[in-house]
Design a protein around this motif. Structure first.
Motif, PDB file in Angstrom:
ATOM      1  N   ALA A  61      26.477  40.510  33.611  1.00 34.71           N
ATOM      2  CA  ALA A  61      27.920  40.774  33.662  1.00 34.71           C
ATOM      3  C   ALA A  61      28.224  42.255  33.813  1.00 34.71           C
ATOM      4  O   ALA A  61      27.600  43.106  33.160  1.00 34.71           O
ATOM      5  CB  ALA A  61      28.582  40.225  32.397  1.00 34.71           C
ATOM      6  N   LYS A  62      29.180  42.546  34.678  1.00 33.41           N
ATOM      7  CA  LYS A  62      29.726  43.904  34.820  1.00 33.41           C
ATOM      8  C   LYS A  62      31.232  43.913  34.622  1.00 33.41           C
ATOM      9  O   LYS A  62      31.812  44.952  34.372  1.00 33.41           O
ATOM     10  CB  LYS A  62      29.402  44.461  36.204  1.00 33.41           C
ATOM     11  N   LYS A  63      31.836  42.741  34.788  1.00 31.16           N
ATOM     12  CA  LYS A  63      33.293  42.624  34.594  1.00 31.16           C
ATOM     13  C   LYS A  63      33.545  41.426  33.698  1.00 31.16           C
ATOM     14  O   LYS A  63      33.341  40.283  34.102  1.00 31.16           O
ATOM     15  CB  LYS A  63      33.997  42.402  35.939  1.00 31.16           C
ATOM     16  N   ARG A 124      49.990  37.760  30.087  1.00 31.66           N
ATOM     17  CA  ARG A 124      49.415  39.026  30.558  1.00 31.66           C
ATOM     18  C   ARG A 124      48.205  38.869  31.468  1.00 31.66           C
ATOM     19  O   ARG A 124      47.838  39.809  32.175  1.00 31.66           O
ATOM     20  CB  ARG A 124      49.028  39.917  29.359  1.00 31.66           C
ATOM     21  N   LEU A 125      47.571  37.692  31.462  1.00 28.95           N
ATOM     22  CA  LEU A 125      46.350  37.506  32.272  1.00 28.95           C
ATOM     23  C   LEU A 125      46.606  37.752  33.757  1.00 28.95           C
ATOM     24  O   LEU A 125      45.715  38.231  34.476  1.00 28.95           O
ATOM     25  CB  LEU A 125      45.787  36.085  32.072  1.00 28.95           C
ATOM     26  N   ALA A 126      47.840  37.460  34.209  1.00 27.88           N
ATOM     27  CA  ALA A 126      48.162  37.642  35.637  1.00 27.88           C
ATOM     28  C   ALA A 126      47.948  39.093  36.078  1.00 27.88           C
ATOM     29  O   ALA A 126      47.633  39.344  37.242  1.00 27.88           O
ATOM     30  CB  ALA A 126      49.599  37.207  35.896  1.00 27.88           C
ATOM     31  N   ASP A 131      41.843  42.259  39.868  1.00 29.07           N
ATOM     32  CA  ASP A 131      40.595  42.956  39.505  1.00 29.07           C
ATOM     33  C   ASP A 131      39.394  41.992  39.524  1.00 29.07           C
ATOM     34  O   ASP A 131      38.258  42.410  39.370  1.00 29.07           O
ATOM     35  CB  ASP A 131      40.776  43.577  38.119  1.00 29.07           C
ATOM     36  N   GLY A 132      39.662  40.680  39.699  1.00 28.37           N
ATOM     37  CA  GLY A 132      38.593  39.674  39.684  1.00 28.37           C
ATOM     38  C   GLY A 132      37.931  39.547  41.029  1.00 28.37           C
ATOM     39  O   GLY A 132      38.209  40.347  41.921  1.00 28.37           O
ATOM     40  N   ALA A 154      38.312  29.088  35.223  1.00 31.95           N
ATOM     41  CA  ALA A 154      37.791  28.343  36.377  1.00 31.95           C
ATOM     42  C   ALA A 154      38.266  28.968  37.681  1.00 31.95           C
ATOM     43  O   ALA A 154      37.537  29.004  38.671  1.00 31.95           O
ATOM     44  CB  ALA A 154      38.227  26.880  36.298  1.00 31.95           C
ATOM     45  N   GLU A 155      39.493  29.495  37.672  1.00 30.69           N
ATOM     46  CA  GLU A 155      40.062  30.097  38.886  1.00 30.69           C
ATOM     47  C   GLU A 155      39.580  31.522  39.115  1.00 30.69           C
ATOM     48  O   GLU A 155      39.576  31.997  40.248  1.00 30.69           O
ATOM     49  CB  GLU A 155      41.601  30.126  38.789  1.00 30.69           C
ATOM     50  N   ASN A 156      39.205  32.213  38.049  1.00 29.62           N
ATOM     51  CA  ASN A 156      39.000  33.661  38.167  1.00 29.62           C
ATOM     52  C   ASN A 156      37.583  34.136  37.875  1.00 29.62           C
ATOM     53  O   ASN A 156      37.334  35.346  37.826  1.00 29.62           O
ATOM     54  CB  ASN A 156      40.006  34.406  37.271  1.00 29.62           C
TER      55      ASN A 156
END
Ligand code: SAH
Ligand code: DHB
Ligand code: MG
Length: 220
Positions: A61-63, A124-126, A131-132, A154-156
């Motif tokens: 993982a990096k993000k 706030r996730l939006a 950045d994903g 699942a989407e991001n």
């Protein structure tokens, strides 16, 4: 041989803790500062913190994204599992918790690598979608929203990215009828498990830790 689900042998737990040493003085200090600031003592268990670091390393993982910052205990574990170029977006509804976490990340030398988003995570996730896609999402906030958070993951997440749920046994209530005070938490947690186990988006398992740590890898 009938292998028990998890185990309740304190000798094995003590062995594991003294051998794998999941909690160092820095993390002990995070718990101490959180307690002194009057925050609830609901950080991940030390061994689950170590699981988070190792899972970050496994995924490369990096993000990473965390939902539910509290004092930055689990966030520190996630950042320890990433290279110096790794960064964490972490979401926290309570500004007092975020202030303690900000100090934690500063003391850990993770300033600039941890961004705390203060406010309700669902709203706030939006802000971070652009950045994903992300490598790992750790969910540890309000249990009634776990289904929505898992769908967001699942989407991001990238293909091969991981979603991890703390408290997946819901303190034993996951098997109860969803009624009364715990109903929305039971429904939310069950919905997240449906996404992990039956949506076709993840290949998933349940690590039978004390709290239950559900882990899914995005496959579609
Ligand atoms: N992950 C932390 C513990 C998190 S405890 C650790 O292991 O160190 C759960 C946190 O989620 C609390 O700090 C609580 O304030 C926060 N929280 C609850 N509901 C939230 C929401 N809707 N959005 C963002 N944070 C929330
Ligand atoms: C609670 C929340 C958590 O995320 C946890 O790991 C333990 C307890 C709680 O809200 O009581
Ligand atoms: Mg938790």
């Amino acid at each position: 041989m009938n292998k028990s689900f998890g185990n309740a042998d304190p000798k094995l737990e003590a062995y594991t803790y003294r051998t794998f040493a999941p909690e160092d003085p820095f993390l002990v200090d995070v718990r101490g500062r959180a307690q002194a600031a009057g925050l609830p003592d609901i950080h991940v268990a030390p061994l689950d913190g170590l699981h988070l670091e190792v899972l970050c390393r496994l995924v490369g993982a990096k993000k990473a994204v965390e939902i539910g910052t509290l004092a930055g205990y689990s966030g520190t574990c996630l950042l320890r599992g990433m290279p110096p170029s790794g960064s964490l977006h972490t979401f926290e509804i309570d500004a007092r918790h975020a202030a303690v976490a900000r100090e934690t990340f500063k003391r850990a030398g993770f300033e600039g690598r941890a961004r705390i988003h203060v406010g309700p995570a669902l709203e706030r996730l939006a802000e971070i979608v652009a950045d994903g896609p992300f490598d790992l999402v750790f969910i540890d906030a309000d249990k009634s929203s776990y289904g929505a958070y898992t769908e967001w993951a699942a989407e991001n997440l990238r293909h091969g990215g991981a979603v991890i749920l703390d408290n997946a046994f819901l303190f034993g209530q996951i098997v109860d009828e969803p009624k009364g005070e715990a109903a929305s938490a039971i429904r939310g947690m069950r919905r997240s498990h449906e996404v992990l186990a039956r949506s076709g988006r993840f290949r998933s398992t349940m690590f039978p830790t004390g709290e239950g740590l559900a882990v899914g890898v995005k496959v579609a």
